[in-house]
Design a protein around this motif. Structure first.
Motif, PDB file in Angstrom:
ATOM      1  N   TRP A   1       0.709  -1.630  -0.106  1.00 57.41           N
ATOM      2  CA  TRP A   1       0.277   0.144  -0.111  1.00 57.41           C
ATOM      3  C   TRP A   1       1.031   1.369   0.062  1.00 57.41           C
ATOM      4  O   TRP A   1       1.973   1.737   1.090  1.00 57.41           O
ATOM      5  CB  TRP A   1      -1.327  -0.140   1.103  1.00 57.41           C
ATOM      6  CG  TRP A   1      -1.968   1.526   1.196  1.00 57.41           C
ATOM      7  CD1 TRP A   1      -2.346   1.904   0.270  1.00 57.41           C
ATOM      8  CD2 TRP A   1      -1.796   1.856   2.859  1.00 57.41           C
ATOM      9  NE1 TRP A   1      -2.680   2.612   0.186  1.00 57.41           N
ATOM     10  CE2 TRP A   1      -2.653   3.382   2.215  1.00 57.41           C
ATOM     11  CE3 TRP A   1      -2.213   1.921   3.586  1.00 57.41           C
ATOM     12  CZ2 TRP A   1      -3.051   3.858   3.515  1.00 57.41           C
ATOM     13  CZ3 TRP A   1      -2.000   2.751   5.035  1.00 57.41           C
ATOM     14  CH2 TRP A   1      -2.715   3.939   4.228  1.00 57.41           C
ATOM     15  N   GLU A   2       0.860   1.480  -1.137  1.00 55.76           N
ATOM     16  CA  GLU A   2       1.055   3.217  -0.689  1.00 55.76           C
ATOM     17  C   GLU A   2       0.784   4.205  -0.754  1.00 55.76           C
ATOM     18  O   GLU A   2      -0.747   4.048  -1.784  1.00 55.76           O
ATOM     19  CB  GLU A   2       2.182   3.942  -2.385  1.00 55.76           C
ATOM     20  CG  GLU A   2       3.090   2.455  -3.237  1.00 55.76           C
ATOM     21  CD  GLU A   2       3.776   3.018  -4.247  1.00 55.76           C
ATOM     22  OE1 GLU A   2       2.948   4.056  -4.716  1.00 55.76           O
ATOM     23  OE2 GLU A   2       5.025   2.138  -3.774  1.00 55.76           O
ATOM     24  N   SER A   3       0.447   5.269   0.253  1.00 58.18           N
ATOM     25  CA  SER A   3      -0.593   5.978   1.302  1.00 58.18           C
ATOM     26  C   SER A   3      -0.198   7.207   0.115  1.00 58.18           C
ATOM     27  O   SER A   3       0.776   7.636  -0.465  1.00 58.18           O
ATOM     28  CB  SER A   3      -0.516   6.013   2.906  1.00 58.18           C
ATOM     29  OG  SER A   3       0.662   6.731   2.962  1.00 58.18           O
TER      30      SER A   3
ATOM     31  N   ARG B   1       3.365   7.472   1.475  1.00 58.75           N
ATOM     32  CA  ARG B   1       4.663   6.208   2.207  1.00 58.75           C
ATOM     33  C   ARG B   1       4.272   5.525   1.537  1.00 58.75           C
ATOM     34  O   ARG B   1       3.180   4.153   1.531  1.00 58.75           O
ATOM     35  CB  ARG B   1       4.796   6.465   3.917  1.00 58.75           C
ATOM     36  CG  ARG B   1       5.884   5.083   4.806  1.00 58.75           C
ATOM     37  CD  ARG B   1       5.790   5.497   5.494  1.00 58.75           C
ATOM     38  NE  ARG B   1       7.062   7.543   6.212  1.00 58.75           N
ATOM     39  CZ  ARG B   1       6.484   7.708   7.009  1.00 58.75           C
ATOM     40  NH1 ARG B   1       5.194   7.808   7.873  1.00 58.75           N
ATOM     41  NH2 ARG B   1       6.901   8.794   7.209  1.00 58.75           N
ATOM     42  N   ARG B   2       5.745   4.385   1.203  1.00 61.94           N
ATOM     43  CA  ARG B   2       4.875   2.537   1.026  1.00 61.94           C
ATOM     44  C   ARG B   2       5.306   1.625   2.053  1.00 61.94           C
ATOM     45  O   ARG B   2       5.893   1.694   3.026  1.00 61.94           O
ATOM     46  CB  ARG B   2       6.107   2.267  -0.336  1.00 61.94           C
ATOM     47  CG  ARG B   2       5.490   1.435  -0.817  1.00 61.94           C
ATOM     48  CD  ARG B   2       7.231   1.334  -1.681  1.00 61.94           C
ATOM     49  NE  ARG B   2       7.413  -0.346  -2.842  1.00 61.94           N
ATOM     50  CZ  ARG B   2       6.746  -0.713  -3.457  1.00 61.94           C
ATOM     51  NH1 ARG B   2       5.654   0.173  -3.992  1.00 61.94           N
ATOM     52  NH2 ARG B   2       5.934  -1.282  -3.963  1.00 61.94           N
ATOM     53  N   HIS B   3       4.067   0.947   2.217  1.00 58.62           N
ATOM     54  CA  HIS B   3       4.032  -0.400   3.615  1.00 58.62           C
ATOM     55  C   HIS B   3       4.178  -1.388   2.192  1.00 58.62           C
ATOM     56  O   HIS B   3       2.950  -1.824   1.307  1.00 58.62           O
ATOM     57  CB  HIS B   3       3.055  -0.265   3.505  1.00 58.62           C
ATOM     58  CG  HIS B   3       2.655   1.833   4.560  1.00 58.62           C
ATOM     59  ND1 HIS B   3       3.235   1.905   5.198  1.00 58.62           N
ATOM     60  CD2 HIS B   3       2.009   2.661   3.992  1.00 58.62           C
ATOM     61  CE1 HIS B   3       3.121   3.547   5.767  1.00 58.62           C
ATOM     62  NE2 HIS B   3       1.972   3.484   4.710  1.00 58.62           N
ATOM     63  N   GLU B   4       5.369  -2.319   2.606  1.00 53.98           N
ATOM     64  CA  GLU B   4       4.786  -3.699   2.053  1.00 53.98           C
ATOM     65  C   GLU B   4       4.490  -4.843   3.080  1.00 53.98           C
ATOM     66  O   GLU B   4       5.756  -4.615   3.961  1.00 53.98           O
ATOM     67  CB  GLU B   4       6.537  -3.517   1.390  1.00 53.98           C
ATOM     68  CG  GLU B   4       6.321  -3.135   0.190  1.00 53.98           C
ATOM     69  CD  GLU B   4       7.966  -2.965   0.156  1.00 53.98           C
ATOM     70  OE1 GLU B   4       8.294  -4.277  -0.698  1.00 53.98           O
ATOM     71  OE2 GLU B   4       8.907  -2.072  -0.680  1.00 53.98           O
TER      72      GLU B   4
ATOM     73  N   GLU C   1      -2.272  -4.512  -4.512  1.00 49.70           N
ATOM     74  CA  GLU C   1      -0.702  -3.145  -4.499  1.00 49.70           C
ATOM     75  C   GLU C   1      -2.175  -2.282  -4.584  1.00 49.70           C
ATOM     76  O   GLU C   1      -3.733  -2.763  -5.197  1.00 49.70           O
ATOM     77  CB  GLU C   1      -0.476  -3.807  -5.393  1.00 49.70           C
ATOM     78  CG  GLU C   1       0.551  -2.158  -5.911  1.00 49.70           C
ATOM     79  CD  GLU C   1       1.426  -3.002  -6.804  1.00 49.70           C
ATOM     80  OE1 GLU C   1       2.527  -2.226  -6.750  1.00 49.70           O
ATOM     81  OE2 GLU C   1       0.791  -2.722  -8.213  1.00 49.70           O
TER      82      GLU C   1
ATOM     83  N   ASP D   1       4.711  12.661  -1.138  1.00 44.28           N
ATOM     84  CA  ASP D   1       4.701  11.812  -1.665  1.00 44.28           C
ATOM     85  C   ASP D   1       4.217  10.090  -1.181  1.00 44.28           C
ATOM     86  O   ASP D   1       3.998   8.969  -1.992  1.00 44.28           O
ATOM     87  CB  ASP D   1       5.921  10.998  -2.538  1.00 44.28           C
ATOM     88  CG  ASP D   1       6.368  12.514  -3.139  1.00 44.28           C
ATOM     89  OD1 ASP D   1       5.776  12.897  -4.264  1.00 44.28           O
ATOM     90  OD2 ASP D   1       7.600  12.367  -3.291  1.00 44.28           O
TER      91      ASP D   1
ATOM     92  N   LEU E   1      -1.759   1.046  -5.027  1.00 37.53           N
ATOM     93  CA  LEU E   1      -0.833   2.758  -5.347  1.00 37.53           C
ATOM     94  C   LEU E   1      -2.038   4.067  -5.433  1.00 37.53           C
ATOM     95  O   LEU E   1      -2.843   4.640  -5.940  1.00 37.53           O
ATOM     96  CB  LEU E   1      -0.158   2.454  -6.785  1.00 37.53           C
ATOM     97  CG  LEU E   1       0.821   1.424  -6.926  1.00 37.53           C
ATOM     98  CD1 LEU E   1       1.321   1.934  -8.247  1.00 37.53           C
ATOM     99  CD2 LEU E   1       1.560   0.958  -5.632  1.00 37.53           C
TER     100      LEU E   1
END
Length: 117
Positions: A38-40, A48-51, A110, A46, A112
Motif C-alpha cells: 500500500w502506497e499511502s 509512504r510505501r508499506h510492504e 497492491e 509523496d 497505489l
C-alpha cells in the motif's frame, strides 16, 4: 470488458472497500495478499510505501484511527487492474484522489494512492 478476471477484480476491490467502510482491519487484511503493498497518499507530498501484511496492517490501523470517510466516486476495471476515484473526508478537510489497484488470486495485491495536487 466483461470477463471473469475483471469481475473477480471488481469483487475483490468491493470486498476490501466494504471492510474499510466498516473499519474492520481483520477483514481488510484478509482481502489482501501476504505480500501486499500500500502506497499511502500521506504524508504529503509523496506518501509512504508499506510492504507486507504486518506493515500494511500497522499503517492501515493508524489511518483508520483517524476516522476517515471515503466516498467512492467511480471504478474502472480491466483484467487484474482497477482504478478507483474517491473523496476522503476527515477532521480539518478533505482530499480527492485515485487508487490504482492490482488483484491476484482474488485478493488485492497492491494499492497505489494518489491525491489531486
Amino acid at each position: 470488458m466483461d470477463d471473469e478476471a475483471t469481475r473477480a477484480t471488481i469483487e475483490a476491490v468491493r470486498r476490501l472497500d466494504a471492510a474499510f467502510d466498516r473499519g474492520d482491519i481483520d477483514a481488510f487484511m484478509a482481502a489482501m495478499t501476504d505480500d501486499c503493498v500500500w502506497e499511502s497518499f500521506a504524508p504529503a507530498p509523496d506518501g509512504r510505501r508499506h510492504e507486507g501484511q504486518a506493515a500494511v496492517r500497522l499503517a492501515m490501523a493508524a489511518f483508520l484511527g483517524s476516522s476517515p470517510v471515503f466516498d467512492g466516486e467511480e471504478m474502472f476495471a480491466c483484467g487484474d487492474r482497477a482504478t478507483v476515484r474517491w473523496t476522503c473526508r476527515f477532521d480539518g478537510g478533505h482530499v480527492r484522489g485515485v487508487d490504482v489497484v492490482r488483484v491476484r488470486d482474488g485478493k488485492v495485491a497492491e494499492i497505489l494512492s494518489y491525491v489531486k495536487g
